[in-house]
Design an enzyme around this catalytic site. Sequence first.
Site: not given
Ligand code: S3P
Length: 430
Positions: A22, A122, A167, A169, A315, A342, A346
């Site tokens: 993903k 979120r 993170s 993200q 995850d 999340k 969770r």
């Molecule tokens: C992800 C980073 C993770 C993960 C999410 C996908 C990504 O989140 O939990 O399912 O693709 O960068 P965080 O970076 O906020 O921890």
Amino acid sequence: MPVLAKQDSIRIYGSMEVPGDKSISHRAVILGSISKGTTTIENFLDGEDCMRTVEAFRLMGVSIEKSGNTLQIDGKGKSGLQEPQEPIYFGNSGTTARLMLGLLASLPFSSFVYGDSSLAQRPMDRVIMPLREMGGKFIGRMETSYLPIALDGGNLHGITYNMPINSAQVKSAILLAGLGATGVTKVIENYPTRDHTENMLQAFGANINVMHNEIEVISNGELHGTEVYVPGDISSASFLLTAAAIIPGSCLVINNVGINKTRAGFLEVLEEMGASVTVLNKTVIGGELKGDIQVAYRSLRGITIEGEIIPRLIDEIPIIALLATQAEGKTIIRNAEELKVKETDRIQAVVEVLTTLGAQIQATKDGMVIEGKTQLIGGTVMSYHDHRIAMMAVIASLITEGNVIIDELSSISISYPNFMDDLNNIVHKV
Ligand code: S3P
């Protein structure tokens, strides 16, 4: 409400693949859409979340053709992106939201973005704060902490950002913004988080330097389209591998799974708990390590999971909690407070589901403590429309005495649309 019928004596075995990763699928669409030239993505994850990212770029005028799990993007470069004529909907996808906020902040037009009721709760301030430091202009409710958000993009400058949380993200949002900022944009990580953005930026020809925990990008004009192969998603694989690890007599092989070290903490946990884990045919493709994973049943023992490994398996914690109910002794999970923000909280959801199913499990402020080994029982549980909670409950139902009734399973299509069919193919009555 779906009823997951009590299973008689079963074993898990077979050889299979899981759908594409993903995180890597999102990033391939983003980088392909802002590059010049054609990008082909093989084994793209055709799940709801990744399709949100595709739709976002279609709204900006990018031509993205989809044929099965192959995408072809006709990239016109960042300067070819058009101001979206309508608000962009991110659905349930936190990754789309955070990464696109970073990119959109750097583009010279306005955009309006929103998500579903879960995503609207979120936190977005984690990306808005550094992006504001870079000169980003945003308006949103509660001091722009939550979607919907309006952006007035463009005119960013580089910053050095010490990450206050672990993170990927947030890191990726800043790096994507940095591609369109003046000067150098540097992110300093505390613990390593998934590094797919860094790997893929290199493959698309960005000017990026990775020095241990410091990553910097310097804008160097347009990126160039390329071919991306997406390995299988280890997060999806973890549910099926857990079934093999907790059902006596099982042995499952999942081929072509992404085992990048920043994602593969789950395999380390399986091994430390005593499961038989073998990884064969390791190959690097597009900067990402993949391999064939074989897991066979062996008796398991409880362990402590904390510190730097947490971002590398964040995850997988819902399914690790189920694994721990079948391990002798205590499993302690610490430093995982990120689980609270999340798709649902969770920590609360995992503890609620597994308590209903008869597990000995306590929530803590930053994780949970599980005492095993327990014979689980049937019961009625809620998934909170969270794909990973729903899949964990389905795997639990394989070992419960009695039926498990779950409110709904539709969220599973967010990351693993064929999960139920794939699972049925590896469950064998003995
Ligand atoms: C992800 C980073 C993770 C993960 C999410 C996908 C990504 O989140 O939990 O399912 O693709 O960068 P965080 O970076 O906020 O921890």
